[in-house]
Write a protein that holds these residues in place. Structure first.
Motif, PDB file in Angstrom:
ATOM      1  N   ALA A  20       0.568  -0.908  -0.172  1.00  0.00           N
ATOM      2  CA  ALA A  20      -0.070  -0.094  -0.284  1.00  0.00           C
ATOM      3  C   ALA A  20       1.099   1.812  -0.076  1.00  0.00           C
ATOM      4  N   LEU A  21       2.019   1.172   0.746  1.00  0.00           N
ATOM      5  CA  LEU A  21       2.995   2.335   0.911  1.00  0.00           C
ATOM      6  C   LEU A  21       3.500   2.538  -0.699  1.00  0.00           C
ATOM      7  N   LEU A  22       3.699   1.602  -1.365  1.00  0.00           N
ATOM      8  CA  LEU A  22       4.719   1.459  -2.258  1.00  0.00           C
ATOM      9  C   LEU A  22       3.539   2.018  -3.668  1.00  0.00           C
ATOM     10  N   THR A  23       2.342   1.640  -3.681  1.00  0.00           N
ATOM     11  CA  THR A  23       1.216   2.043  -4.883  1.00  0.00           C
ATOM     12  C   THR A  23       0.909   3.183  -4.845  1.00  0.00           C
ATOM     13  N   ASP A  24       0.409   3.786  -3.286  1.00  0.00           N
ATOM     14  CA  ASP A  24      -0.042   5.263  -3.456  1.00  0.00           C
ATOM     15  C   ASP A  24       0.710   6.198  -3.653  1.00  0.00           C
ATOM     16  N   ASP A  25       0.626   7.057  -3.798  1.00  0.00           N
ATOM     17  CA  ASP A  25       0.704   8.864  -4.035  1.00  0.00           C
ATOM     18  C   ASP A  25       0.919   9.510  -3.000  1.00  0.00           C
ATOM     19  N   LEU A  26       1.522   9.024  -2.629  1.00  0.00           N
ATOM     20  CA  LEU A  26       1.701   9.619  -0.695  1.00  0.00           C
ATOM     21  C   LEU A  26       2.522  11.013  -1.083  1.00  0.00           C
ATOM     22  N   PRO A  27       2.299  12.284   0.243  1.00  0.00           N
ATOM     23  CA  PRO A  27       3.597  13.018   1.291  1.00  0.00           C
ATOM     24  C   PRO A  27       4.521  12.317   1.975  1.00  0.00           C
ATOM     25  N   THR A  28       5.749  13.048   1.352  1.00  0.00           N
ATOM     26  CA  THR A  28       6.611  12.268   2.567  1.00  0.00           C
ATOM     27  C   THR A  28       6.627  12.090   3.584  1.00  0.00           C
ATOM     28  N   ALA A  29       5.250  13.124   4.018  1.00  0.00           N
ATOM     29  CA  ALA A  29       5.722  13.373   5.488  1.00  0.00           C
ATOM     30  C   ALA A  29       4.627  12.606   5.957  1.00  0.00           C
ATOM     31  N   ALA A  30       3.410  11.499   5.108  1.00  0.00           N
ATOM     32  CA  ALA A  30       2.457  11.019   5.423  1.00  0.00           C
ATOM     33  C   ALA A  30       3.314   9.029   6.177  1.00  0.00           C
ATOM     34  N   PHE A  31       4.807   9.015   5.370  1.00  0.00           N
ATOM     35  CA  PHE A  31       5.804   8.352   5.535  1.00  0.00           C
ATOM     36  C   PHE A  31       6.058   8.487   7.368  1.00  0.00           C
ATOM     37  N   THR A  32       5.955   9.776   7.444  1.00  0.00           N
ATOM     38  CA  THR A  32       6.601   9.963   9.384  1.00  0.00           C
ATOM     39  C   THR A  32       5.159   9.981  10.124  1.00  0.00           C
ATOM     40  N   ASP A  33       4.535   9.328   9.789  1.00  0.00           N
ATOM     41  CA  ASP A  33       3.629   9.994  10.801  1.00  0.00           C
ATOM     42  C   ASP A  33       3.389   8.737  11.343  1.00  0.00           C
ATOM     43  N   PRO A  34       3.038   8.942  12.743  1.00  0.00           N
ATOM     44  CA  PRO A  34       2.546   7.524  13.271  1.00  0.00           C
ATOM     45  C   PRO A  34       1.908   6.700  13.601  1.00  0.00           C
ATOM     46  N   GLY A  35       0.540   7.523  13.105  1.00  0.00           N
ATOM     47  CA  GLY A  35      -1.101   6.639  12.685  1.00  0.00           C
ATOM     48  C   GLY A  35      -1.824   6.995  11.366  1.00  0.00           C
ATOM     49  N   PHE A  36      -0.110   6.518  10.636  1.00  0.00           N
ATOM     50  CA  PHE A  36      -0.304   6.139   8.770  1.00  0.00           C
ATOM     51  C   PHE A  36      -0.481   4.969   9.065  1.00  0.00           C
ATOM     52  N   ILE A  37       0.142   4.151   9.989  1.00  0.00           N
ATOM     53  CA  ILE A  37       0.034   2.174   9.535  1.00  0.00           C
ATOM     54  C   ILE A  37      -1.502   1.671  10.058  1.00  0.00           C
ATOM     55  N   GLN A  38      -2.005   2.418  11.364  1.00  0.00           N
ATOM     56  CA  GLN A  38      -3.511   2.763  12.435  1.00  0.00           C
ATOM     57  C   GLN A  38      -3.947   2.476  10.594  1.00  0.00           C
ATOM     58  N   PHE A  39      -4.275   3.952   9.977  1.00  0.00           N
ATOM     59  CA  PHE A  39      -4.996   4.671   8.938  1.00  0.00           C
ATOM     60  C   PHE A  39      -4.860   3.340   7.450  1.00  0.00           C
ATOM     61  N   LEU A  40      -3.955   2.943   6.732  1.00  0.00           N
ATOM     62  CA  LEU A  40      -3.664   2.065   6.323  1.00  0.00           C
ATOM     63  C   LEU A  40      -4.799   0.388   6.252  1.00  0.00           C
ATOM     64  N   LYS A  41      -4.294   0.470   7.884  1.00  0.00           N
ATOM     65  CA  LYS A  41      -5.471  -1.090   8.732  1.00  0.00           C
ATOM     66  C   LYS A  41      -6.988  -0.443   8.535  1.00  0.00           C
ATOM     67  N   ALA A  42      -7.136   0.457   8.838  1.00  0.00           N
ATOM     68  CA  ALA A  42      -8.598   0.746   9.188  1.00  0.00           C
ATOM     69  C   ALA A  42      -9.241   0.968   6.846  1.00  0.00           C
ATOM     70  N   ARG A  43      -8.318   1.595   6.882  1.00  0.00           N
ATOM     71  CA  ARG A  43      -8.961   1.703   5.116  1.00  0.00           C
ATOM     72  C   ARG A  43      -8.897   0.206   4.035  1.00  0.00           C
ATOM     73  N   ARG A  44      -8.235  -0.880   4.983  1.00  0.00           N
ATOM     74  CA  ARG A  44      -8.189  -2.096   4.053  1.00  0.00           C
ATOM     75  C   ARG A  44      -8.713  -2.323   4.580  1.00  0.00           C
ATOM     76  N   ASP A  45      -9.323  -3.138   6.046  1.00  0.00           N
ATOM     77  CA  ASP A  45     -10.704  -3.567   6.865  1.00  0.00           C
ATOM     78  C   ASP A  45     -11.554  -2.645   6.828  1.00  0.00           C
ATOM     79  N   PRO A  46     -13.327  -3.262   6.405  1.00  0.00           N
ATOM     80  CA  PRO A  46     -14.013  -2.138   5.548  1.00  0.00           C
ATOM     81  C   PRO A  46     -15.392  -2.653   6.883  1.00  0.00           C
ATOM     82  N   SER A  47     -14.605  -3.670   7.907  1.00  0.00           N
ATOM     83  CA  SER A  47     -15.295  -3.412   9.332  1.00  0.00           C
ATOM     84  C   SER A  47     -14.801  -1.993  10.147  1.00  0.00           C
ATOM     85  N   GLN A  48     -14.493  -1.246  10.149  1.00  0.00           N
ATOM     86  CA  GLN A  48     -14.024  -0.630  11.528  1.00  0.00           C
ATOM     87  C   GLN A  48     -14.656   0.994  10.171  1.00  0.00           C
TER      88      GLN A  48
END
Length: 149
Positions: free
Chosen positions: A121-149
């Protein structure tokens, strides 16, 4: 009811049974003096026979313990375990070990799969470089991947 109260009641009940048994034994002993000689001899022979059978039965099933220094051992009479008995007793232990190894392997595979999905997900998305340093970014990706949340 606490355990100590339960054991105290059990102990009192056991004492009452023992006292009752002693009273019956005393009455029977008192009455045995008035019995004719042939009946008392038959009772003595039956008592001896019952005691000898009880000794044989307890010798077969009795477990003996011995203690030396700080270690105690327990043996189960004259029973010797055959090879098949030993193998049969080892089967549950082997099943437990196989189960634990399987669970560990499955968990490791699931963890590697989750990390691979996050990396993809990190490698295929177009993201600004600041998103990679955000501590909640991985949680955001997991939430986006899991439709139940």
């Amino acid at each position: 009811m606490t355990n100590s109260n339960y054991f105290q009641q059990e102990y009192r009940g056991q004492l009452a049974q023992d006292r009752y048994g002693l009273m019956i034994a005393a009455r029977l002993s008192d009455a045995s003096g008035n019995l004719p000689h042939d009946i008392s001899e038959r009772l003595r022979a039956a008592r001896t026979q019952a005691v000898s059978k009880r000794k044989i039965a307890t010798a077969r099933t009795a477990s003996s313990t011995s203690a030396s220094d700080s270690a105690a051992t327990m043996t189960l009479g004259d029973e010797h375990f055959s090879l098949w008995d030993r193998i049969a007793s080892a089967i549950p232990l082997i099943a437990l070990i196989v189960g634990l190894v399987s669970i560990t392997m499955i968990q490791n595979d699931n963890r590697a799969r989750e990390i691979a999905e996050v990396d993809a997900a990190l490698l295929t998305d177009d993201l600004p470089t600041a998103a990679f340093t955000d501590p909640g970014f991985i949680q955001f990706l997991k939430a986006r991947r899991d439709p139940s949340q």
